[in-house]
Motif scaffolding. Structure first.
Motif, PDB file in Angstrom:
ATOM      1  N   CYS A 293      48.261   3.077 -32.011  1.00 60.21           N
ATOM      2  CA  CYS A 293      48.550   4.487 -31.742  1.00 60.21           C
ATOM      3  C   CYS A 293      47.350   5.354 -32.097  1.00 60.21           C
ATOM      4  N   ILE A 294      46.737   5.078 -33.241  1.00 59.20           N
ATOM      5  CA  ILE A 294      45.562   5.851 -33.668  1.00 59.20           C
ATOM      6  C   ILE A 294      44.408   5.646 -32.687  1.00 59.20           C
ATOM      7  N   VAL A 295      44.165   4.407 -32.298  1.00 60.37           N
ATOM      8  CA  VAL A 295      43.080   4.124 -31.359  1.00 60.37           C
ATOM      9  C   VAL A 295      43.381   4.758 -29.996  1.00 60.37           C
ATOM     10  N   GLY A 296      44.622   4.655 -29.556  1.00 59.94           N
ATOM     11  CA  GLY A 296      44.984   5.169 -28.241  1.00 59.94           C
ATOM     12  C   GLY A 296      45.012   6.677 -28.144  1.00 59.94           C
ATOM     13  N   ARG A 297      45.350   7.340 -29.229  1.00 58.02           N
ATOM     14  CA  ARG A 297      45.483   8.795 -29.200  1.00 58.02           C
ATOM     15  C   ARG A 297      44.458   9.539 -30.051  1.00 58.02           C
ATOM     16  N   GLY A 298      43.674   8.819 -30.821  1.00 51.46           N
ATOM     17  CA  GLY A 298      42.743   9.434 -31.757  1.00 51.46           C
ATOM     18  C   GLY A 298      41.697  10.324 -31.133  1.00 51.46           C
ATOM     19  N   GLN A 299      41.297  10.024 -29.906  1.00 51.27           N
ATOM     20  CA  GLN A 299      40.271  10.838 -29.270  1.00 51.27           C
ATOM     21  C   GLN A 299      40.725  12.277 -29.058  1.00 51.27           C
ATOM     22  N   ASN A 300      42.033  12.514 -29.107  1.00 49.75           N
ATOM     23  CA  ASN A 300      42.567  13.864 -28.930  1.00 49.75           C
ATOM     24  C   ASN A 300      42.844  14.573 -30.254  1.00 49.75           C
ATOM     25  N   PHE A 301      42.611  13.898 -31.382  1.00 47.56           N
ATOM     26  CA  PHE A 301      42.888  14.497 -32.692  1.00 47.56           C
ATOM     27  C   PHE A 301      41.843  15.550 -33.033  1.00 47.56           C
ATOM     28  N   SER A 302      42.309  16.607 -33.655  1.00 46.73           N
ATOM     29  CA  SER A 302      41.386  17.599 -34.211  1.00 46.73           C
ATOM     30  C   SER A 302      40.885  17.064 -35.555  1.00 46.73           C
ATOM     31  N   VAL A 303      39.933  17.749 -36.144  1.00 45.46           N
ATOM     32  CA  VAL A 303      39.410  17.341 -37.447  1.00 45.46           C
ATOM     33  C   VAL A 303      40.541  17.340 -38.482  1.00 45.46           C
ATOM     34  N   GLU A 304      41.387  18.362 -38.449  1.00 42.68           N
ATOM     35  CA  GLU A 304      42.512  18.443 -39.397  1.00 42.68           C
ATOM     36  C   GLU A 304      43.489  17.290 -39.198  1.00 42.68           C
ATOM     37  N   GLN A 305      43.740  16.932 -37.951  1.00 38.96           N
ATOM     38  CA  GLN A 305      44.646  15.811 -37.676  1.00 38.96           C
ATOM     39  C   GLN A 305      44.048  14.500 -38.168  1.00 38.96           C
ATOM     40  N   TRP A 306      42.748  14.328 -38.006  1.00 38.84           N
ATOM     41  CA  TRP A 306      42.093  13.123 -38.512  1.00 38.84           C
ATOM     42  C   TRP A 306      42.189  13.074 -40.036  1.00 38.84           C
ATOM     43  N   GLU A 307      42.010  14.209 -40.694  1.00 37.26           N
ATOM     44  CA  GLU A 307      42.115  14.248 -42.152  1.00 37.26           C
ATOM     45  C   GLU A 307      43.517  13.842 -42.598  1.00 37.26           C
ATOM     46  N   ARG A 308      44.546  14.399 -41.926  1.00 37.80           N
ATOM     47  CA  ARG A 308      45.929  14.028 -42.257  1.00 37.80           C
ATOM     48  C   ARG A 308      46.192  12.566 -41.930  1.00 37.80           C
ATOM     49  N   CYS A 309      45.665  12.110 -40.804  1.00 35.80           N
ATOM     50  CA  CYS A 309      45.862  10.718 -40.398  1.00 35.80           C
ATOM     51  C   CYS A 309      45.295   9.768 -41.442  1.00 35.80           C
ATOM     52  N   ILE A 310      44.095  10.050 -41.897  1.00 37.70           N
ATOM     53  CA  ILE A 310      43.463   9.170 -42.886  1.00 37.70           C
ATOM     54  C   ILE A 310      44.185   9.255 -44.223  1.00 37.70           C
ATOM     55  N   SER A 311      44.449  10.479 -44.686  1.00 32.58           N
ATOM     56  CA  SER A 311      45.063  10.611 -46.014  1.00 32.58           C
ATOM     57  C   SER A 311      46.520  10.165 -46.029  1.00 32.58           C
ATOM     58  N   ASP A 312      47.283  10.518 -45.011  1.00 33.21           N
ATOM     59  CA  ASP A 312      48.719  10.203 -45.016  1.00 33.21           C
ATOM     60  C   ASP A 312      49.032   8.822 -44.460  1.00 33.21           C
ATOM     61  N   ASN A 313      48.373   8.457 -43.367  1.00 29.65           N
ATOM     62  CA  ASN A 313      48.745   7.219 -42.682  1.00 29.65           C
ATOM     63  C   ASN A 313      47.932   6.012 -43.135  1.00 29.65           C
ATOM     64  N   ILE A 314      46.630   6.102 -43.032  1.00 31.82           N
ATOM     65  CA  ILE A 314      45.816   4.944 -43.396  1.00 31.82           C
ATOM     66  C   ILE A 314      45.926   4.653 -44.884  1.00 31.82           C
ATOM     67  N   PHE A 315      45.767   5.699 -45.708  1.00 32.09           N
ATOM     68  CA  PHE A 315      45.934   5.470 -47.145  1.00 32.09           C
ATOM     69  C   PHE A 315      47.389   5.224 -47.512  1.00 32.09           C
TER      70      PHE A 315
END
Length: 143
Positions: free
Chosen positions: A97-119
């Motif tokens: 999901c991250i790979v498929g949709r990540g190109q559309n993430f804003s910087v804030e979404q990437w920060e939340r994705c890394i802190s909330d999801n990956i971590f």
């Protein structure tokens, strides 16, 4: 119940109003909740794995970032399941999901994705790894 959920996601998901329409948010949220519940159900492993796939289907079909974030949060929870097959499926789906949709993430979404999801997944792994991994994590992060 699960067959009905699968039928709705597979055959009628596209019939829902577009994600930008406020009337579409509640049904999509309910579908994700059902998928998450079936994913964590201990009744049948195949049902759990299929439910994770359905969760990804909803997120993949829905370009709305709040839906993607909801799906990722559900996948993080499922990544903590006691069954290794469910954990692996959830983690693989999360990263797909991250790979498929990540190109559309804003910087804030990437920060939340890394802190909330990956971590979030990382913390699940640490928790499952036992006390020795927790002690190692505490030692590494104490600097």
């Amino acid at each position: 119940g699960f067959r009905g959920l699968k039928l709705i996601v597979d055959d009628f998901l596209e019939e829902l109003p577009p994600p930008s329409d406020d009337s579409s948010i509640a049904p999509r949220k309910a579908l994700m909740e059902c998928c998450s519940s079936f994913g964590s159900s201990r009744h049948d492993l195949n049902t759990s794995l299929t439910a994770i796939g359905l969760l990804w289907t909803i997120a993949d079909q829905d370009a709305d970032t709040s839906s993607i974030e909801r799906a990722l949060a559900k996948l993080v929870l499922l990544a903590g399941d006691s069954r290794s097959e469910v954990r692996n499926c959830a983690v693989n789906s999360l990263f797909s999901c991250i790979v498929g949709r990540g190109q559309n993430f804003s910087v804030e979404q990437w920060e939340r994705c890394i802190s909330d999801n990956i971590f979030g997944v990382y913390n699940q792994v640490l928790y499952r790894g036992g006390e020795s991994n927790k002690e190692e994590w505490n030692r590494l992060t104490a600097t």
